[in-house]
Design a protein around this motif. Structure first.
Motif, mmCIF file in Angstrom:
data_model
loop_
_atom_site.group_PDB
_atom_site.id
_atom_site.type_symbol
_atom_site.label_atom_id
_atom_site.label_comp_id
_atom_site.label_asym_id
_atom_site.label_seq_id
_atom_site.Cartn_x
_atom_site.Cartn_y
_atom_site.Cartn_z
ATOM 1 N N HIS A 47 0.814 -1.213 0.000
ATOM 2 C CA HIS A 47 0.000 0.000 0.000
ATOM 3 C C HIS A 47 0.853 1.271 0.000
ATOM 4 N N SER A 48 1.885 1.306 0.846
ATOM 5 C CA SER A 48 2.673 2.529 0.977
ATOM 6 C C SER A 48 3.406 2.853 -0.316
ATOM 7 N N LYS A 49 3.949 1.837 -0.984
ATOM 8 C CA LYS A 49 4.623 2.071 -2.266
ATOM 9 C C LYS A 49 3.624 2.547 -3.306
ATOM 10 N N ASN A 50 2.467 1.917 -3.329
ATOM 11 C CA ASN A 50 1.466 2.273 -4.319
ATOM 12 C C ASN A 50 1.039 3.729 -4.184
ATOM 13 N N ILE A 51 0.919 4.208 -2.946
ATOM 14 C CA ILE A 51 0.548 5.603 -2.722
ATOM 15 C C ILE A 51 1.594 6.536 -3.331
ATOM 16 N N ILE A 52 2.857 6.171 -3.211
ATOM 17 C CA ILE A 52 3.937 6.988 -3.799
ATOM 18 C C ILE A 52 3.804 7.008 -5.319
ATOM 19 N N TYR A 53 3.469 5.859 -5.904
ATOM 20 C CA TYR A 53 3.291 5.799 -7.358
ATOM 21 C C TYR A 53 2.113 6.681 -7.794
ATOM 22 N N VAL A 54 1.010 6.614 -7.032
ATOM 23 C CA VAL A 54 -0.145 7.460 -7.332
ATOM 24 C C VAL A 54 0.243 8.931 -7.232
ATOM 25 N N ALA A 112 -1.070 16.973 -4.383
ATOM 26 C CA ALA A 112 -0.687 15.563 -4.512
ATOM 27 C C ALA A 112 0.262 15.113 -3.406
ATOM 28 N N LEU A 113 0.797 16.071 -2.652
ATOM 29 C CA LEU A 113 1.686 15.707 -1.553
ATOM 30 C C LEU A 113 0.904 15.390 -0.275
ATOM 31 N N ASP A 114 -0.413 15.627 -0.306
ATOM 32 C CA ASP A 114 -1.278 15.287 0.823
ATOM 33 C C ASP A 114 -1.753 13.855 0.646
ATOM 34 N N LEU A 115 -1.028 12.919 1.220
ATOM 35 C CA LEU A 115 -1.269 11.502 0.963
ATOM 36 C C LEU A 115 -2.672 11.065 1.366
ATOM 37 N N ALA A 116 -3.257 11.733 2.362
ATOM 38 C CA ALA A 116 -4.571 11.319 2.850
ATOM 39 C C ALA A 116 -5.663 11.522 1.812
ATOM 40 N N LYS A 117 -5.428 12.389 0.828
ATOM 41 C CA LYS A 117 -6.470 12.715 -0.139
ATOM 42 C C LYS A 117 -6.278 12.012 -1.487
ATOM 43 N N LEU A 118 -5.278 11.151 -1.588
ATOM 44 C CA LEU A 118 -4.994 10.512 -2.870
ATOM 45 C C LEU A 118 -5.906 9.313 -3.107
ATOM 46 N N LEU A 146 -6.901 5.523 -4.300
ATOM 47 C CA LEU A 146 -6.199 4.239 -4.219
ATOM 48 C C LEU A 146 -6.340 3.527 -5.561
ATOM 49 N N TRP A 147 -5.430 3.826 -6.476
ATOM 50 C CA TRP A 147 -5.464 3.212 -7.804
ATOM 51 C C TRP A 147 -4.427 2.110 -7.884
ATOM 52 N N PRO A 148 -4.806 0.929 -8.390
ATOM 53 C CA PRO A 148 -3.823 -0.143 -8.558
ATOM 54 C C PRO A 148 -2.800 0.194 -9.642
ATOM 55 N N GLU A 149 -1.705 -0.547 -9.605
ATOM 56 C CA GLU A 149 -0.575 -0.250 -10.478
ATOM 57 C C GLU A 149 -0.942 -0.302 -11.955
ATOM 58 N N ASN A 150 -1.774 -1.267 -12.341
ATOM 59 C CA ASN A 150 -2.111 -1.373 -13.755
ATOM 60 C C ASN A 150 -2.880 -0.148 -14.253
ATOM 61 N N HIS A 151 -3.690 0.461 -13.373
ATOM 62 C CA HIS A 151 -4.398 1.681 -13.748
ATOM 63 C C HIS A 151 -3.418 2.831 -13.946
ATOM 64 N N LEU A 152 -2.387 2.876 -13.116
ATOM 65 C CA LEU A 152 -1.399 3.951 -13.227
ATOM 66 C C LEU A 152 -0.630 3.853 -14.546
ATOM 67 N N ILE A 153 -0.336 2.638 -14.957
ATOM 68 C CA ILE A 153 0.358 2.431 -16.232
ATOM 69 C C ILE A 153 -0.504 2.942 -17.385
ATOM 70 N N ILE A 154 -1.786 2.590 -17.348
ATOM 71 C CA ILE A 154 -2.719 3.058 -18.383
ATOM 72 C C ILE A 154 -2.802 4.581 -18.363
ATOM 73 N N LEU A 155 -2.892 5.166 -17.166
ATOM 74 C CA LEU A 155 -3.002 6.621 -17.044
ATOM 75 C C LEU A 155 -1.821 7.324 -17.699
ATOM 76 N N SER A 212 12.817 9.038 -5.604
ATOM 77 C CA SER A 212 13.689 7.970 -6.118
ATOM 78 C C SER A 212 12.905 6.683 -6.325
ATOM 79 N N LEU A 213 11.992 6.388 -5.387
ATOM 80 C CA LEU A 213 11.174 5.178 -5.503
ATOM 81 C C LEU A 213 10.287 5.258 -6.740
ATOM 82 N N PHE A 214 9.671 6.414 -6.954
ATOM 83 C CA PHE A 214 8.802 6.580 -8.120
ATOM 84 C C PHE A 214 9.606 6.486 -9.417
#
Length: 219
Positions: free
Chosen positions: A89-96, A152-158, A160-169, A203-205
Motif C-alpha cells: 500500500h505505501s509504495k502504491n501511494i507513492i506511485y499514485v 498531490a503531496l497530501d497523501l490522505a487525499k490521494l 487508491l489506484w492499482p498499479e495497472n491503472h497507473l500504467i494506463i493513465l 527515487s522510488l517513483f
C-alpha cells in the motif's frame, strides 16, 4: 505468461476476508489468479498491451483471458494473500502521488500555454479515460477537477489506484499531451515536475517508472 480461452479455465469467487465483497478467482492447472482489469471486445489491443507490460516488463505472472464479448487480465496470487493485498500500500501511494504530479503538470501547462478552454477540454478527456478504464472513485468531471487541483503531496487525499491503472493513465496522458502540444517535450521534465516530493519517495517513483515501458515515454 498465458493467453487462454474461457473453456481452459474455471472462474469462481470467494469472500474477501476483510471487505464486504466477492473476489473473482480464476483457476488454471492448479494455479490461482485474481482479476486485474476487464476490457471490451473492441479493446483487444489495450488488453494485450497491459498484459505484455505486466508480464514482459514487470515480471508478473498473468493470464490474458479471451472471451467472445470481452478480454480480461488476471494476476497470479495465493489464496492466503487475498487478505493481505494492501501489503504494498505505501509504495502504491507513492506511485499514485508521482502520477498525479505528472497529470497536474500537463494540465497546468495546457492552461497556461493554450488557455482555459483547452484546459477544460483536457479535463473532459481525462474524465472519459478514467470512466472508460473504471478507475476507482473517479466517475465524474467534478472528481477530475478535484484531482488536478488537489495537493498531490497530501497523501490522505490521494485515490487508491492499482498499479495497472497507473500504467494506463501515464500511457494515455502521454498521448493526450502530444495531441495538445504537438510534441513530447513535456514528458522530458519528470525530475523537475517531481522536485517537491521527498527525495526518497521521488527515487522510488523514478525507479518504478524506469523499470517499466513507461520509461520510453517519460524521461
Amino acid at each position: 505468461m498465458f493467453i487462454l480461452k474461457r473453456q481452459d479455465v474455471e472462474i469462481s469467487s470467494i469472500q474477501h476476508p476483510k471487505r464486504d465483497q466477492q473476489v473473482p478467482i480464476l483457476n488454471y492447472q492448479g494455479q490461482t489468479f485474481r482479476l486485474i482489469s476487464v476490457f471490451k471486445a473492441s479493446q483487444e489491443e489495450e488488453a494485450r498491451t497491459l498484459w505484455r507490460e505486466l508480464t514482459d516488463n514487470r515480471g508478473k505472472a498473468c493470464v490474458l483471458l479471451e472471451e467472445p464479448d470481452r478480454f480480461s487480465v488476471w494476476g497470479k496470487i495465493r489464496l492466503d494473500q487475498i487478505g493481505n493485498d494492501t501489503g504494498s500500500h505505501s509504495k502504491n501511494i507513492i506511485y499514485v502521488q508521482g502520477c498525479l504530479l505528472l497529470l497536474q503538470a500537463v494540465y497546468l501547462d495546457i492552461e497556461e500555454l493554450l488557455g482555459t478552454r483547452q484546459a477544460t477540454l483536457f479535463e473532459k478527456e481525462i474524465a472519459e479515460l478514467l470512466q472508460k478504464q473504471q478507475f476507482p472513485g473517479t466517475t465524474s468531471l467534478e472528481s477530475v477537477k478535484h484531482l488536478v487541483t488537489t495537493n498531490a503531496l497530501d497523501l490522505a487525499k490521494l485515490p487508491l489506484w492499482p498499479e495497472n491503472h497507473l500504467i494506463i493513465l501515464l500511457q494515455e496522458l502521454h498521448k493526450l499531451g502530444k495531441t495538445y502540444f504537438g510534441n513530447a517535450n513535456f514528458a522530458h521534465q519528470v525530475t523537475d515536475t517531481l522536485q517537491d516530493m521527498p527525495e526518497e519517495e521521488r527515487s522510488l517513483f523514478m525507479s518504478w517508472l524506469n523499470q517499466s515501458s513507461l520509461s520510453k515515454l517519460w524521461q
